[in-house]
Design a protein around this motif. Sequence first.
Motif, PDB file in Angstrom:
ATOM      1  N   LEU A  49      37.449  12.056  10.546  1.00  0.00           N
ATOM      2  CA  LEU A  49      37.549  10.998   9.549  1.00  0.00           C
ATOM      3  C   LEU A  49      36.317  10.965   8.650  1.00  0.00           C
ATOM      4  CD1 LEU A  49      39.049   8.110  11.711  1.00  0.00           C
ATOM      5  CD2 LEU A  49      40.235   9.541  10.045  1.00  0.00           C
ATOM      6  N   LYS A  50      35.153  11.197   9.230  1.00  0.00           N
ATOM      7  CA  LYS A  50      33.919  11.198   8.435  1.00  0.00           C
ATOM      8  C   LYS A  50      33.938  12.342   7.428  1.00  0.00           C
ATOM      9  CE  LYS A  50      28.896  10.945   8.795  1.00  0.00           C
ATOM     10  NZ  LYS A  50      28.818  11.017   7.372  1.00  0.00           N
ATOM     11  N   ARG A  51      34.389  13.522   7.847  1.00  0.00           N
ATOM     12  CA  ARG A  51      34.461  14.655   6.911  1.00  0.00           C
ATOM     13  C   ARG A  51      35.433  14.358   5.764  1.00  0.00           C
ATOM     14  NH1 ARG A  51      34.081  17.302  11.751  1.00  0.00           N
ATOM     15  NH2 ARG A  51      36.295  17.784  11.880  1.00  0.00           N
ATOM     16  N   LEU A  52      36.561  13.749   6.064  1.00  0.00           N
ATOM     17  CA  LEU A  52      37.512  13.387   5.012  1.00  0.00           C
ATOM     18  C   LEU A  52      36.915  12.357   4.063  1.00  0.00           C
ATOM     19  CD1 LEU A  52      40.830  13.172   7.050  1.00  0.00           C
ATOM     20  CD2 LEU A  52      40.267  14.873   5.303  1.00  0.00           C
ATOM     21  N   GLU A  53      36.233  11.364   4.630  1.00  0.00           N
ATOM     22  CA  GLU A  53      35.589  10.336   3.814  1.00  0.00           C
ATOM     23  C   GLU A  53      34.518  10.958   2.926  1.00  0.00           C
ATOM     24  OE1 GLU A  53      32.657   6.828   4.989  1.00  0.00           O
ATOM     25  OE2 GLU A  53      34.694   6.510   5.767  1.00  0.00           O
TER      26      GLU A  53
END
Length: 111
Positions: A26-30
């Motif tokens: 999720l952090k990489r997508l954000e």
Amino acid sequence: HLDSASKNEGVFGSIASFLGGKGGSLKRLEDAGFKEVYTIEGYVCKGGNVRLLKRFDTKWVVFAENDSETDYILLGEQESRPSYQDVEKMLDDKGVSLKYARDIGLAPKLE
């Protein structure tokens, strides 16, 4: 809890990600600029199924599945994603007891 733990840096976050937490993804997508536009999450709280719903232009909405598994009951809303403890408090505030107690007749059914 794995998802929130896996957002942390370091060894603990890495272990949580390895065990199934999706925080790193999720952090990489954000970081890449992606925004959540519609989210449905579910887990078990106090023995019963709960669902968290979020649309890009609304608050987080929390529902509990009734004991007949035919409908959902609105528990509450909040601006930020409700934690497990927030959901547990919503259930308590609505007078919802543990599922096993409802199943064996020690508490009223959730209908």
